[in-house]
Design an enzyme around this catalytic site. Structure first.
Site, PDB file in Angstrom:
ATOM      1  N   SER A  52       0.930  -1.246  -0.014  1.00 50.52           N
ATOM      2  CA  SER A  52       0.019  -0.116  -0.160  1.00 50.52           C
ATOM      3  C   SER A  52       0.832   1.174   0.006  1.00 50.52           C
ATOM      4  O   SER A  52       1.651   1.523   1.040  1.00 50.52           O
ATOM      5  CB  SER A  52      -1.096  -0.141   1.336  1.00 50.52           C
ATOM      6  N   HIS A 108      -1.209  -1.234  -4.228  1.00 46.61           N
ATOM      7  CA  HIS A 108      -2.297  -0.951  -3.484  1.00 46.61           C
ATOM      8  C   HIS A 108      -2.530   0.566  -3.308  1.00 46.61           C
ATOM      9  O   HIS A 108      -1.850   1.060  -2.721  1.00 46.61           O
ATOM     10  CB  HIS A 108      -2.662  -1.694  -2.201  1.00 46.61           C
ATOM     11  N   ASP A 134      -4.895   3.798  -1.761  1.00 50.68           N
ATOM     12  CA  ASP A 134      -6.015   4.064  -0.824  1.00 50.68           C
ATOM     13  C   ASP A 134      -6.481   5.477  -1.270  1.00 50.68           C
ATOM     14  O   ASP A 134      -5.889   6.113  -0.744  1.00 50.68           O
ATOM     15  CB  ASP A 134      -5.266   3.737   0.415  1.00 50.68           C
ATOM     16  N   MET A 159      -8.885   8.371   0.060  1.00 50.51           N
ATOM     17  CA  MET A 159      -9.785   8.585   1.242  1.00 50.51           C
ATOM     18  C   MET A 159     -10.377   9.853   1.145  1.00 50.51           C
ATOM     19  O   MET A 159      -9.739  10.815   0.608  1.00 50.51           O
ATOM     20  CB  MET A 159      -8.951   8.280   2.460  1.00 50.51           C
ATOM     21  N   HIS A 199      -8.274   1.172  -4.178  1.00 49.93           N
ATOM     22  CA  HIS A 199      -9.339   0.934  -2.914  1.00 49.93           C
ATOM     23  C   HIS A 199      -9.906   2.247  -2.472  1.00 49.93           C
ATOM     24  O   HIS A 199      -9.323   3.026  -1.869  1.00 49.93           O
ATOM     25  CB  HIS A 199      -8.520   0.458  -1.736  1.00 49.93           C
ATOM     26  N   MET A 240     -12.162   4.680  -0.596  1.00 54.00           N
ATOM     27  CA  MET A 240     -12.788   4.766   0.866  1.00 54.00           C
ATOM     28  C   MET A 240     -13.641   6.316   0.781  1.00 54.00           C
ATOM     29  O   MET A 240     -12.906   7.208   1.270  1.00 54.00           O
ATOM     30  CB  MET A 240     -11.711   4.864   1.927  1.00 54.00           C
ATOM     31  N   MET A 300     -11.641  -5.833   5.128  1.00 60.71           N
ATOM     32  CA  MET A 300     -10.871  -5.155   5.986  1.00 60.71           C
ATOM     33  C   MET A 300     -10.611  -5.724   7.359  1.00 60.71           C
ATOM     34  O   MET A 300     -11.327  -6.012   8.111  1.00 60.71           O
ATOM     35  CB  MET A 300     -11.580  -3.637   6.307  1.00 60.71           C
ATOM     36  N   GLY A 311      -9.042   3.916   7.164  1.00 57.90           N
ATOM     37  CA  GLY A 311      -8.459   5.155   7.283  1.00 57.90           C
ATOM     38  C   GLY A 311      -7.194   5.728   7.648  1.00 57.90           C
ATOM     39  O   GLY A 311      -6.780   6.542   7.170  1.00 57.90           O
ATOM     40  N   PHE A 312      -6.686   4.643   8.227  1.00 55.56           N
ATOM     41  CA  PHE A 312      -5.127   4.827   8.518  1.00 55.56           C
ATOM     42  C   PHE A 312      -4.302   3.558   8.173  1.00 55.56           C
ATOM     43  O   PHE A 312      -4.756   2.531   8.545  1.00 55.56           O
ATOM     44  CB  PHE A 312      -4.957   5.250   9.957  1.00 55.56           C
ATOM     45  N   GLY A 313      -2.898   3.583   8.009  1.00 55.72           N
ATOM     46  CA  GLY A 313      -2.100   2.768   8.026  1.00 55.72           C
ATOM     47  C   GLY A 313      -1.560   2.395   9.322  1.00 55.72           C
ATOM     48  O   GLY A 313      -1.892   3.215  10.218  1.00 55.72           O
ATOM     49  N   GLY A 314      -0.786   1.434   9.543  1.00 58.30           N
ATOM     50  CA  GLY A 314      -0.061   0.899  10.740  1.00 58.30           C
ATOM     51  C   GLY A 314      -1.099   0.714  12.108  1.00 58.30           C
ATOM     52  O   GLY A 314      -0.584   0.691  13.030  1.00 58.30           O
ATOM     53  N   ASP A 325      -6.706  -6.620   4.144  1.00 61.86           N
ATOM     54  CA  ASP A 325      -6.353  -5.374   3.900  1.00 61.86           C
ATOM     55  C   ASP A 325      -6.353  -4.854   5.605  1.00 61.86           C
ATOM     56  O   ASP A 325      -7.369  -4.328   6.151  1.00 61.86           O
ATOM     57  CB  ASP A 325      -7.012  -4.080   3.244  1.00 61.86           C
ATOM     58  N   GLY A 326      -5.025  -4.287   6.209  1.00 64.02           N
ATOM     59  CA  GLY A 326      -4.763  -3.973   7.375  1.00 64.02           C
ATOM     60  C   GLY A 326      -4.095  -4.576   8.438  1.00 64.02           C
ATOM     61  O   GLY A 326      -4.717  -5.858   8.688  1.00 64.02           O
ATOM     62  N   GLY A 327      -3.146  -4.250   8.848  1.00 62.85           N
ATOM     63  CA  GLY A 327      -2.418  -4.809   9.934  1.00 62.85           C
ATOM     64  C   GLY A 327      -1.843  -6.289   9.390  1.00 62.85           C
ATOM     65  O   GLY A 327      -1.335  -7.101  10.096  1.00 62.85           O
ATOM     66  N   GLY A 332       1.214  -2.247   4.143  1.00 55.24           N
ATOM     67  CA  GLY A 332       1.571  -0.747   4.102  1.00 55.24           C
ATOM     68  C   GLY A 332       2.755  -0.912   4.994  1.00 55.24           C
ATOM     69  O   GLY A 332       3.787  -0.628   4.533  1.00 55.24           O
TER      70      GLY A 332
HETATM   71  C1  DX5 Z   1      -6.296   1.411   5.673  1.00 53.57           C
HETATM   72  C2  DX5 Z   1      -5.913   1.063   4.147  1.00 53.57           C
HETATM   73  C3  DX5 Z   1      -4.818   0.098   4.250  1.00 53.57           C
HETATM   74  C4  DX5 Z   1      -3.559   0.489   4.742  1.00 53.57           C
HETATM   75  C5  DX5 Z   1      -2.997  -0.615   5.203  1.00 53.57           C
HETATM   76  O1  DX5 Z   1      -7.546   2.300   5.656  1.00 53.57           O
HETATM   77  O2  DX5 Z   1      -7.130   0.737   3.282  1.00 53.57           O
HETATM   78  O3  DX5 Z   1      -4.585  -0.188   2.764  1.00 53.57           O
HETATM   79  O4  DX5 Z   1      -2.825   1.273   3.803  1.00 53.57           O
HETATM   80  O5  DX5 Z   1      -1.597  -0.288   6.051  1.00 53.57           O
HETATM   81  P1  DX5 Z   1      -1.178  -1.351   7.009  1.00 53.57           P
HETATM   82  O6  DX5 Z   1      -0.489  -2.462   6.322  1.00 53.57           O
HETATM   83  O7  DX5 Z   1      -0.227  -0.386   7.450  1.00 53.57           O
HETATM   84  O8  DX5 Z   1      -2.265  -1.709   7.952  1.00 53.57           O
HETATM   85 ZN    ZN Z   2      -6.667  -0.186   1.322  1.00 54.72          ZN
END
Ligand code: DX5
Ligand code: ZN
Length: 223
Positions: free
Chosen positions: A8, A33, A35, A37, A66, A68, A137, A142-145, A175-177, A197
């Site tokens: 991502s 990927h 994102d 938003m 993706h 959002m 999801m 909304g956020f990475g990490g 997607d996520g974590g 990501g």
């Molecule tokens: C979150 C995004 C993800 C995000 C994943 O809303 O859709 O794609 O970038 O990031 P990580 O892998 O850091 O959770």
């Molecule tokens: Zn995503």
């Protein structure tokens, strides 16, 4: 089929985005990927068409976009023009999901639907045969990490069963974590595409990290 790894770019260095794109080009990753938003559907704003177009200009692999955003129907053609090959909308953002999915496919893109952590898989019962991809999801978007939500495994298994029962062939993307500690378990549950990501971009050697995520298989669980 070997699983797909989609780094991502939300976690990339936006001041040096071209370097990070080249890194992904050179790596064993399969997709970018991307994102998007809008600050309404999710409490964060990422980037829009100029950035997606610029990424596409340098990317040598498909853009997995993706969305959002609320009311994605307004922008499907623009995302096609910006270079999306796979376009995923949120179930929660689409009143007429069947119409939206049909339009994405008419425009020549693969159609995906994303489910928030609280949305059960069975809402896709009557549309699963029309989809190319389901994005589960594993964090609130909304956020990475963010921290991976453990209930995701159960959702993947339920989706896998739904696909078998309906004889549907969809890519199951998570997607996520996602990181190298949960990859094997996600694959075992039935996922075949993983977004990463933070795991990729915070690694000392992102190319090696991608290679490692790509190499993991379910035998790792027996070890
Ligand atoms: C979150 C995004 C993800 C995000 C994943 O809303 O859709 O794609 O970038 O990031 P990580 O892998 O850091 O959770
Ligand atoms: Zn995503």
């Amino acid at each position: 089929m070997k699983h797909i790894i989609a780094p991502s770019i939300l976690s990339a260095d936006f001041a040096n985005l071209q370097d990070d794109i080249e890194m992904i080009n050179e790596s064993s990753a399969d997709w970018f990927h991307v994102d998007v938003m809008d600050g309404v559907f999710v409490p964060n704003i990422s980037f829009g068409f100029p950035v997606v177009t610029a990424v596409n200009h340098h990317a040598k692999k498909p853009l997995d976009v993706h969305l959002m955003i609320v009311d994605p129907d307004r922008y499907l053609e623009d995302f096609k023009k910006a270079g999306a090959q796979i376009l995923t909308v949120h179930y929660e953002a689409c009143t007429h999901l069947h119409r939206t999915v049909s339009k994405i496919k008419e425009l020549g893109m693969k159609a995906g639907v994303a489910l928030n952590p609280h949305t059960p898989v069975n809402v896709l019962e009557d549309i699963i045969n029309d989809l190319d991809l389901v994005l589960i999801m594993s964090v609130n978007p909304g956020f990475g990490g963010q921290k991976f939500i453990e209930n995701t495994y159960e959702k993947i298994r339920t989706l896998r069963q739904l696909c078998e029962r309906k004889n549907a062939s969809v890519i199951i993307e998570v997607d996520g974590g996602v990181n190298k500690n949960n990859t094997a378990a996600l694959l075992k549950a039935g996922a075949n595409a993983l977004v990463a990501g933070n795991a990729v971009f915070s690694a000392e050697d992102p190319i090696a990290e991608i290679a490692e995520l790509k190499k993991i298989n379910i035998e790792a669980l027996q070890a």
